[in-house]
Design a protein around this motif. Structure first.
Motif, PDB file in Angstrom:
ATOM      1  N   GLY A  67       0.798  -1.172  -0.005  1.00  0.00           N
ATOM      2  CA  GLY A  67       0.099   0.025   0.076  1.00  0.00           C
ATOM      3  C   GLY A  67       0.926   1.186   0.011  1.00  0.00           C
ATOM      4  N   GLY A 111      -1.332  -0.207   6.426  1.00  0.00           N
ATOM      5  CA  GLY A 111      -2.468   0.732   5.953  1.00  0.00           C
ATOM      6  C   GLY A 111      -3.568   0.132   6.693  1.00  0.00           C
ATOM      7  N   ASP A 112      -4.837   0.859   6.429  1.00  0.00           N
ATOM      8  CA  ASP A 112      -6.320   0.427   7.038  1.00  0.00           C
ATOM      9  C   ASP A 112      -6.661  -0.931   6.244  1.00  0.00           C
ATOM     10  OD1 ASP A 112      -6.065   2.666   5.398  1.00  0.00           O
ATOM     11  OD2 ASP A 112      -8.012   2.927   5.386  1.00  0.00           O
ATOM     12  N   ILE A 118      -7.587  -7.266   4.103  1.00  0.00           N
ATOM     13  CA  ILE A 118      -7.067  -8.802   3.773  1.00  0.00           C
ATOM     14  C   ILE A 118      -6.128  -9.106   5.105  1.00  0.00           C
ATOM     15  CG2 ILE A 118      -4.852  -7.566   2.708  1.00  0.00           C
ATOM     16  CD1 ILE A 118      -4.920  -9.581   0.692  1.00  0.00           C
ATOM     17  N   ASN A 140      -6.366   6.105   6.559  1.00  0.00           N
ATOM     18  CA  ASN A 140      -6.848   7.139   5.633  1.00  0.00           C
ATOM     19  C   ASN A 140      -8.184   6.583   5.115  1.00  0.00           C
ATOM     20  OD1 ASN A 140      -6.308   5.265   3.817  1.00  0.00           O
ATOM     21  ND2 ASN A 140      -4.543   6.320   2.867  1.00  0.00           N
ATOM     22  N   VAL A 142      -9.077   4.844   2.857  1.00  0.00           N
ATOM     23  CA  VAL A 142      -9.259   4.170   1.647  1.00  0.00           C
ATOM     24  C   VAL A 142      -8.111   3.119   1.237  1.00  0.00           C
ATOM     25  CG1 VAL A 142     -10.763   6.116   0.583  1.00  0.00           C
ATOM     26  CG2 VAL A 142      -8.294   6.206   0.691  1.00  0.00           C
ATOM     27  N   TYR A 143      -8.287   2.470   0.135  1.00  0.00           N
ATOM     28  CA  TYR A 143      -7.197   2.033  -0.616  1.00  0.00           C
ATOM     29  C   TYR A 143      -6.525   2.938  -1.456  1.00  0.00           C
ATOM     30  CZ  TYR A 143      -9.738  -2.444   0.632  1.00  0.00           C
ATOM     31  OH  TYR A 143     -10.302  -3.551   1.282  1.00  0.00           O
TER      32      TYR A 143
END
Ligand SMILES: Cc1ncc(C[n+]2csc(CCOP(=O)(O)OP(=O)(O)O)c2C)c(N)n1
Ligand code: SF4
Ligand SMILES: [Mg+2]
Length: 351
Positions: A67, A111-112, A118, A140, A142-143
C-alpha cells in the motif's frame, strides 16, 4: 511526487543524539508519495522519535505489507533491516523475525486496507500473542494505492470523492485491538507531530504489541467534504483524552502533574510514561471503562486520541513461548542441528 535525490551534505552544527548521529542519519529514501499525503508526516515523526531515542540504526527492523502506507518504511532509517512483505501478511513475517532475534526493535507500518481488510486475521493473532513490536496503522479510510476504494475503516455514510456513499459499518482498530487484549493502544493524527512523537517513543519502548492508529489523510482520494478521514474533519472532531510525556531512563521526571490528573507508568527498560488525563473521567488503565468511553464518544462522531490504554504486566510473546535470548544468527550451527544420535532417540519415541 518527487524524484530529486536528497543532498548528502550535513551542516556541521546539526544537533547530534547520544550516539553522535544527526537526524539526517535516520532518514531514508526520498518519498514518492503525493505531496501533502499524511503518511509523509508520519515518516517525519517516526524519524524524530527514533533519533531522539538514539536507537542504533542496525538494531531496527522495519516491516510492512503493501500500500502507499507500506512504502513508508523505505523513507526512514535507510541503514536499518527491513522487509516489505505481501499484502496483509506483515505480522507473520514480523513473528518469524521476532522469534529469530529478540534484540531488534521491530517497527511495522501498515495501512487500514493492509491491516483491517486482507490482513485482519494476521493482525488479530499478533495482538493475541502480544508480539514485541510497534505497529503503526496509517489510516486514511481508503485503498490509496489502488485509487481510492473504501476500506474497512471508512465510516458508515461517508462519501467517496465521486459521491458514492459507504454502506458498511467500519472496523475501529483501536476498539478491535482493545477487545483482543492489546497491551498498548493509542491513536494519533498525522497533522499533530507534537502528540505523535511521544506516543511512538512510548510504543517503541513497550514490551509487547504497541498499536498506534494514526489518522493520515489521503489528499488525492479522501480529503473532500463528506469524508470522515480528511484533514478538516479530523481537526474538527478529534479530542485528546490522554496526552503522554515520554521520559527516558537517564532523565528524572521534570513534568509537573497534580495527583489524580496524571498516571506515571514505569516501562521495562526503566523509562517512564506520564499519562496526563485531559478528560478527568478517562482511565487509561481500566480496559472495560476505557472501551465504554471510546464507544460512547465514537457514537457522537468524536475521534478520541492519545495513549488510550496501557498494561505493563501482560507477558510479551517471548515470555510466553520462552524464545532464546541469543539471536539464532549467533548460535553455532552445530548447536542448532540436533545431530544423529539425538535424531535417532527422537525417532525411537515415535516408533
Ligand atoms: C493479494 C493482493 N490483493 C490485492 C492487492 C492490491 N492492493 C494493493 S495495495 C491495496 C490496498 C492498500 O490500502 P491501504 O492498506 O489502506 O494502504 P494505502 O494505500 O491507503 O496507504 C490493494 C487492495 C495486492 N497488492 N495484493
Ligand atoms: S494516493 Fe493517497 S495515500 Fe497514496 S500517496 Fe497519494 S495521498 Fe497518499
Ligand atoms: Mg488506506
Amino acid at each position: 511526487m518527487s524524484f530529486i535525490a536528497k543532498p548528502k551534505i550535513n551542516h556541521p552544527d546539526m544537533p547530534k543524539n547520544s550516539l553522535g548521529l544527526t537526524s539526517r542519519q535516520y532518514e531514508g529514501a526520498m518519498s514518492t508519495l503525493c505531496a501533502g499525503c499524511g503518511h509523509d508526516s508520519i515518516t517525519a515523526a517516526i524519524t524524530q522519535a527514533i533519533w531522539e531515542l538514539a536507537i542504533p540504526p542496525e538494531r531496527i527492523a522495519k516491516m510492512s505489507g503493501i500500500g502507499c502506507s507500506s512504502k513508508t518504511t523505505a523513507y526512514f532509517v535507510g541503514n536499518a533491516h527491513g522487509i516489505n512483505s505481501v499484502h496483509g501478511r506483515m505480522p507473520a513475517v514480523a513473528t518469524g523475525a521476532n522469534v529469530a532475534n529478540r534484540e531488534l526493535y521491530y517497527i511495522g507500518v501498515s495501512g487500514d486496507g493492509d491491516t483491517l481488510s486482507i490482513g485482519l486475521g494476521q493482525f488479530a493473532h499478533a495482538i493475541r500473542r502480544n508480539l514485541d513490536m510497534l505497529y503503526v496503522i496509517e489510516n486514511n479510510g481508503v485503498y490509496g494505492l489502488t485509487k481510492g476504494q473504501f476500506s474497512a475503516s471508512a465510516d458508515l455514510g461517508s462519501k467517496a470523492k465521486r459521491g458514492e456513499v459507504n454502506s458498511f459499518a467500519p472496523i475501529d482498530p483501536v476498539m478491535f485491538g482493545m477487545s483482543l487484549g492489546a497491551s498498548f493502544v493509542a491513536r494519533g493524527f498525522s497533522g499533530d507531530k507534537t502528540q505523535l512523537v511521544p506516543l511512538l517513543q512510548a510504543g517503541l519502548m513497550h514490551e509487547g504489541f504497541a498499536l498506534i492508529d494514526v489518522i493520515s489523510p489521503c489528499v488525492t482520494f479522501n480529503d473532500h467534504e463528506g469524508s470522515t478521514k480528511s484533514y478538516a474533519h479530523t481537526r474538527k472532531y478529534s479530542t485528546q483524552v490522554i496526552s503522554a510525556d515520554y521520559v527516558p531512563r537517564a532523565e528524572t521526571i521534570t513534568v509537573s502533574y497534580e495527583p489524580g490528573t496524571a498516571v506515571p507508568v514505569k516501562m521495562h527498560d526503566g523509562s517512564t510514561v506520564v499519562l496526563h488525563k485531559v478528560a478527568a473521567d478517562y482511565d487509561p488503565t481500566d480496559r472495560s471503562k476505557a472501551l465504554g468511553y471510546l464507544q460512547e464518544h465514537r457514537a457522537k462522531g468524536e475521534i478520541v486520541t492519545g495513549l488510550l490504554y496501557m498494561d505493563q504486566n501482560r507477558p510479551d510473546f517471548h515470555g510466553t513461548v520462552n524464545t532464546t535470548a541469543t539471536p539464532l544468527v549467533n548460535i553455532p550451527m552445530e548447536k542448532l542441528i540436533p545431530g544423529d544420535s539425538t535424531l535417532k532417540a527422537l525417532q525411537k519415541d515415535y516408533a
